[in-house]
Every structure is written in C-alpha cells, then in structure tokens.
Design an enzyme around this catalytic site. Structure first.
Site, PDB file in Angstrom:
ATOM      1  N   ASP A 193      39.123  39.130  48.604  1.00  0.00           N
ATOM      2  CA  ASP A 193      38.090  38.987  47.582  1.00  0.00           C
ATOM      3  C   ASP A 193      37.525  40.388  47.348  1.00  0.00           C
ATOM      4  OD1 ASP A 193      36.247  38.106  45.748  1.00  0.00           O
ATOM      5  OD2 ASP A 193      35.457  36.476  46.991  1.00  0.00           O
TER       6      ASP A 193
HETATM    7  C1  BGC Z   1      34.342  36.340  43.682  1.00  0.00           C
HETATM    8  C2  BGC Z   1      35.771  35.920  43.424  1.00  0.00           C
HETATM    9  C3  BGC Z   1      36.283  36.577  42.173  1.00  0.00           C
HETATM   10  C4  BGC Z   1      36.130  38.077  42.305  1.00  0.00           C
HETATM   11  C5  BGC Z   1      36.626  38.837  41.097  1.00  0.00           C
HETATM   12  C6  BGC Z   1      34.174  37.836  43.643  1.00  0.00           C
HETATM   13  O1  BGC Z   1      32.842  38.180  43.677  1.00  0.00           O
HETATM   14  O2  BGC Z   1      33.931  35.839  44.933  1.00  0.00           O
HETATM   15  O3  BGC Z   1      35.844  34.519  43.310  1.00  0.00           O
HETATM   16  O4  BGC Z   1      37.608  36.206  41.958  1.00  0.00           O
HETATM   17  O5  BGC Z   1      34.766  38.382  42.492  1.00  0.00           O
HETATM   18  O6  BGC Z   1      35.812  38.633  40.010  1.00  0.00           O
END
Ligand code: BGC
Length: 731
Positions: A267
């Site tokens: 993530d």
């Molecule tokens: C989120 C993810 C997301 C990523 C990219 C993160 O803050 O937890 O679910 O895919 O950002 O936007």
C-alpha cells in the site's frame, strides 16, 4: 490438507433485465490465449535479458502520486527494448479513481455485496475495467475485501461485508472480470486492515485460527478462484510485524500455502524496510515518499551486502512479468484517450444499484407506492433534490459530467485531508431523486423540504427546516425521508453507528413520523446505522452509497418498477453497545481480535443478542415459500442441499436462499456459518427446485495443534431467508 477449489452455485438470477447495461458490462470476449506454463516460460526468458537497472525499475513506482500520468496512483516504467510496456495503475473500488479524468461512479462495493450475485460482481468488474483501459490504466486497485469486524469502520463501504465466503466469492468474480478484460486486478488490504484508527501502523493481535477462518479466507478464495495478478499488503502490523514485511502472511500463507504466483505490492507508504520486506515476500513498492525502501540504490546495497539474493530479485521481477503476460497487458497494453460511453455505464450503475438495495421494513405493504393513487409526495432531507452521497478517499471517483470534484473549494468537511482526498460527496446527477420520483408519478405533486445548504451539506437541520418538513409531511399522502451517513478513507471511524452527519437526522425522522402515518425512510450509508425511530415509520430502505444511477434506482424500487432483492451483508445492531468491539465510544489503537471467531452474525448468534436487522435480511414485494429440503451427503464430505422455492406472491421477484451449516462438532465454532446460497428469480406462482453444492471445505476448521486444516464432523444444514429467518433444517 490440500486446499481444494471451492465452487459455490453461481447465481442463476436476473442479469439480463437491462440489455443495455448488461452488454456494456460484458464487453468484448476475453482474448488472452496464454497458458500458465507459457506465461511462466516467457517471463523467465525476459528476466534473463534484463539488466540490473531495468529489473530495479520494474519493482518500484516511478512517480510521486500527484505526478502519475493520467491521474493514476502509481506507475512502473516499462522496458521498450524488450517490449515491456509501462504499467499505469489507479484506484477502482467504485469506478476509476483517476484524479484528472472523468469516470462513472458505480454503487459502493458494500452495495454490490448486498446483491449476493457473483454474476453481477463479474459485470461490475468488467464495467470498471472498460473505463480503466479507455483511460489508459493497466492495473486496477479496486479489490478491497477486509471484513466488517469494526461496524464503525471508515472504509467499510469499500469492502464486501462481514462473511468471508460471501466476500471471497464476490471478490473472485470481480477479479476474474477485471483480468478477462486485460486489466491486472489488485486485491487488498492484506491483511487485518479492518479499521482506520491508527491507520498507518496499528498492531493487530489475531490468533491463527481466527486469521485463517475469517480474515484470510476472502483472500484465499479470491486467489484460488479469481487468480488476481496482485495482492496489496496493508498499513497495519499483524502480530508484531508490518503486513508488508510479514513472513507469515506473505511467504508462509500467500505464496506458500496458497501457491500465489503473482506479485505483492505495498500500500502507498506501507513498506518499512528493504531486506526484511523483500525476504518476507514484498515484490514491489509504491512510492509516496519521502521514506521509500525499494529504490534502486537501497536494493543494490542490499544485494551487495548479501542481505537479499539475486535469485529473489529475479523472482520479484518474474512475478510482475508473468502477471503482465498472463493477463494480456504485455502484448496489448491500454492506449488511453478512448471515448467512454458514459450513458451505458450509468445505465449499468443503475442496474447494479437496483439489485443491491435492501428493503429492511415494509409495514402494511406501504411500499411499493402506487403512482395512480399518491397525489402529494413529500421528499425530505438528504439533499435528495441534488444527488446522492458517495464514500470519500481513494474509493471515490470524479464527476462523470464535469471531470471535476464539483464545488470542492466552497465546501467544508469534517476532515483535514483536503479536496483531493475528500471530494464533494454530493454528485450532481442528471436525475436527482426528486426528479426520478416525479417522472414515475407524473400526476403527483412532488415537493422537497430539508436543507438546501450545499456550502455545508453536513450541518445540522435548523428547527425552521424541521418545522417546514413537518408541515409538508402533514399535507402529503406519503413522506419519503432521506438520511445519510458519510464515511471515507483517512476520515477515521464513526464514533457511533448513530446518524452523525447531520447529527439531528433522528430528530427529523421522528418529527416527520409524528406528522404523517405513511413515512418511508431511505438510508444512504456505508455502514450499519442505528434507527431509534424504526417502530415509528412504515418502511425502511437501505440504499448504501448508490452511485450515479442511484436517483433512478431508488425511485424504481419505491414505485415497484424493480422488486428489491438485496440482502444485508452486515448485521445492523440495535445499539452501539451490542457490537463486539464496543468500548464506550473509543476504538483501540492496537486492536486485539479477542472476540475470535465470534465476528458479525457469529457474534450475535453466540452471544444471543437480537440484532435490529440480521445478516442476510432483506424483504421483497412478493413472498417466497420454502419446502422439501433434501441433503445428499457425498463420500468426500461435500454435500448437495436441495429444496423447493415458490413465489407465492403477486409479483415477480428474486430471492436469495441462504444455506448455513449449524452445530458443527467443535467446541470453539460459533453456532452457524454461511456455506452457500443462490439468487433465484421467479414469476408469481412459479416454483423452482434449487440445488446448492456445498464443498467439503465448508467444514474446514483450523486445527491449532497441527497447524493445519481439518474437517469438522456433524452439524445440520439450515436454509433460510436470512441468518435469523431459517425456514428448513436437515441433517
Ligand atoms: C489506500 C489504498 C489505495 C492507495 C493508492 C492508500 O492510501 O489505502 O487503498 O489503493 O492509497 O491510492
């Protein structure tokens, strides 16, 4: 024990109701012809030709998020000399999350789960994959499936409810569709990411049995049946180690026990080390800076100091290339800049919402409304004259008409994350709910009352506004009250399940209910909500975050153009204190999953707590009779459960008969677990023999002493219209 393929009966239900929307979602036939072996061999050959620098560029996102081309979230630079295209990835929970390109807003994924229809989940995945490719994205980050352990969870709308099998089956179907349409699917957030509180690193304490039987299971099913290219490891720690450097969940379980051949991506900002993470199974880091760990410099240092091996680096790259080849992205990368058929997409979004709305209560058959007799309709609250609410954060989309987050500058939101992350949740719809209602009741007077303050859509109703709503309700044949509960990523948890934004919506409903005996409440939420007024109103409809087809979909259900067939994928409790995680209003910084297997309906069953609306509940405008249960137990411990289902009401409708396995011979197992279901459409008077295949694995329990699965014996199959409305029982 060998984990065998689970295959539940795929819903046989109504999916061709809406020709335009269905064909949009189905799209072109999948054309990837590679066998798995061929893909592996070709990936191996490519790895041999890559230089060290080229390999390093394939495991680390190139840009800061705000600079990703096309408004994506991450970007891996390709290697043109070997025909390896760049990978542009984007969030896609409820539609493309591109920050610069307009996209369709589909219903929240929690709504999709409420359809209990894997076929619809497939179409949903296909519809979103279309737009991703048209916008130039080769990877969609939309496969959220953390379980609804925390009923107040800030991102619950992005997930698929509280049951691991329902969530896993729906996710697998969506994943298959995404990749059939040549977009690499990411499932997330692996694992234990059930809350937003302390979101960048709270430590979950979860015992192995609970982890295996609940929180890992949707991922296991999706890996096994959906073959996602990528699994995103989460921000939190699991039993002491960050998920993205957790040897147990990555190497032992995902890549070991489940033989996952794809890649693990972090993530954004979830990596915390170089060698430790790589050796635990992390294959790719997505960069949000300033602290990053899989940069070329750091990985070269780790190689030079023998903290990681060349073979492991090759494995990381091979996994990525294998996924690109297998999904067809390698040879047919998306071009972007393609025209998007927003009308067809909106029609599908409406269809998906119509299959997902849950009719919670319908006293005296208040619904459906009869357009020929209702003359004065009061529509109250929830900005129903303007639009519908969506969830915020990376699970959100941009306005399909303007391509912007409309009006963001002028709005105030109870969060510090700013416009980019908390866009205006009120989508201006081509058809606001009031207009959709008027269209279906052309001879009625439809009048709106409530707050029109779009500069602060969450401010409490003034007494004057409540008085106006009451006076309108008094002069109307029916009052339809809309209530909303906002939530979003990086927005924290709800403190309570009570309606919070605006805070005095309960008072509004109660006041209207005193003025008119015919009150219908429509809830737009991404979580269960408390309803102190439940007994004072005639009908209650849960519409979730309904997406941009929501206005028409809600109106169609209210007027019976569509029979509601959604069933709750989460329990709606009577009070906050009934939820397993309740601690007087605070949420643990480092959650201990001490309730173990007693999560969701398993908790309410085991603790003998009566929910307000149980898991699996949902009414229809018709009635279904269940009879003649037969259970055929096979030698391999699988079973066929069959029964007769009859629509003995007046209108066509779809039912979701649910099969639970109750009373397994096991001292720890909660009273029952969902093991199968079907979604069956029947005309009035029509009867169908329904067969649900129950694989042996539905009897699995985690044997802690041997660290392996075993099959529990005994138990009884229950067939019901909800987890608390059991109609048939059989050995
Ligand atoms: C989120 C993810 C997301 C990523 C990219 C993160 O803050 O937890 O679910 O895919 O950002 O936007």
């Amino acid at each position: 024990m060998q984990v065998k393929r689970l295959s539940l009966a795929i819903a046989s239900a109504a999916i061709c109701l809406f020709a335009q929307s269905a064909s949009y979602a189905a799209g072109q036939a999948p054309s990837t012809t590679f066998t798995d072996d061929m893909a592996h061999r070709r990936a191996d050959a490519l790895v041999k030709q890559l230089t060290l620098d080229e390999k390093l560029q394939l495991i680390h996102s190139e840009y800061q998020m705000s600079d990703v081309p096309g408004g994506g979230a991450g970007y891996i630079q390709g290697v043109p000399r070997l025909g390896i295209p760049s990978i542009n990835m984007v969030d896609s929970a409820t539609g493309s999350g591109s920050t610069v390109q307009p996209s369709t807003t589909f219903p929240a994924t929690l709504a999709l789960a409420a359809s209990w229809d894997p076929m619809l989940a497939y179409q949903f995945g296909a519809a979103i994959a279309h737009q991703l490719r048209e916008q130039g994205f080769a990877m969609g980050l939309g496969g959220g499936t953390n379980l609804a352990r925390e009923a107040r969870g800030g991102r619950m709308f992005e997930y698929l409810g509280e049951d691991p099998v329902l969530a896993g089956e729906m996710l697998a179907a969506r994943t298959r569709a995404t990749q059939d349409h040549k977009v690499i699917a990411t499932i997330k957030h692996y694992v234990g990411n059930e809350q937003e509180t302390n979101r960048m690193g709270g430590n979950d304490t979860i015992d192995e049995r609970t982890l295996r039987e609940l929180y890992l299971l949707p991922f296991e099913l999706a890996v096994e049946q959906g073959h996602p290219g990528s699994v995103m490891c989460s921000y939190n720690k699991v039993n002491g180690d960050y998920a993205c450097e957790n040897q147990h969940v990555l190497n032992d379980v995902l890549k070991g026990d489940w033989h996952f051949p794809g890649q693990v991506q972090s993530d954004w900002g979830a990596a915390h080390s170089t060698a430790k993470a790589i050796n635990a199974g992390l294959d790719e880091e997505e960069d949000v800076g300033p602290t990053v760990f899989l940069t070329p410099t750091l990985v070269k240092q780790a190689l030079a100091s023998d903290q990681i091996t060349q073979a492991r680096l090759d494995d990381m790259v091979r996994r990525k290339l294998y996924v690109m080849i297998r999904t067809g992205v390698m040879d047919d990368p998306p071009q972007g800049g393609q025209p998007i058929d927003f009308d067809a997409a909106r029609a599908f979004a409406q269809h998906a919402e119509e299959q997902s709305i849950v009719l919670l209560k319908n006293e005296d058959r208040q619904l459906p409304l009869d357009a020929s007799t209702v003359k004065r309709i009061a529509v109250i609250g929830g900005h129903a004259d303007v639009g519908v609410i969506t969830g915020g954060g990376s699970g959100d989309t941009r306005d399909p008409v303007t391509g912007a987050f409309p009006g963001c500058g002028g709005l105030t939101f109870p969060t510090s994350t700013g416009c980019g992350w908390w866009p205006n949740p009120w989508i201006k719809l081509p058809t606001p709910i009031t207009a959709a209602i008027q269209k279906l009741a052309p001879n009625a007077t439809v009048t709106f009352a409530g707050s029109e303050d779009m500069n602060n859509p969450f401010r409490a109703y003034t007494q004057q506004e409540i008085d106006a709503a009451v006076s309108l309700a008094r002069q109307s044949d029916v009052a339809i009250v809309f209530v909303t509960q906002s939530s979003g990523e990086d927005f924290g948890e709800l403190h309570s399940l009570a309606l919070a934004n605006p805070s005095n919506q309960d008072a509004l409903v109660e006041a209207v209910a005193q003025a008119n005996p015919h009150v219908v409440v429509v809830v737009e939420s991404g979580n269960p909500v408390l309803m102190p007024w439940k007994d004072q109103v005639s009908s209650i409809v849960e519409a979730w975050y309904p997406g941009e087809g929501g206005g028409n979909a809600i109106a169609n259900v209210l007027f019976g153009q569509v029979d509601p067939s959604g069933k709750l994928p989460v329990t709606f409790p009577l009070r906050d204190a009934d939820i397993p995680t309740w601690d007087g209003g605070s949420i643990a910084q480092n959650p201990v999953y001490s309730e173990g297997l007693k999560m969701g309906y398993r908790w309410y069953d085991a603790e003998h707590i009566q929910p307000m609306f149980p898991f699996g509940h949902g009414l229809s405008y018709t009635h279904f009779a269940y009879s003649d249960l037969r259970v055929h137990q096979h030698g391999d411990h699988s079973a066929t459960v069959s029964f007769t289902l009859r629509n003995d009401g007046q209108v066509a409708g779809a039912e979701v008969p649910q099969v639970y396995l109750a009373g397994l011979n096991d001292p720890v197992e909660p009273p029952k677990r969902l093991v199968g279901w079907d979604k069956v459409s029947l005309n009035p008077g029509e009867t169908r023999r329904v067969r649900v295949e129950i694989p042996a694995q539905m009897r699995r329990v985690w044997d802690t002493s041997h660290n392996d699965w075993k099959l529990a014996t005994g138990g009884q199959f229950y067939v019901g219209a909800s987890s608390r409305d059991i109609r048939l029982k059989g050995q």
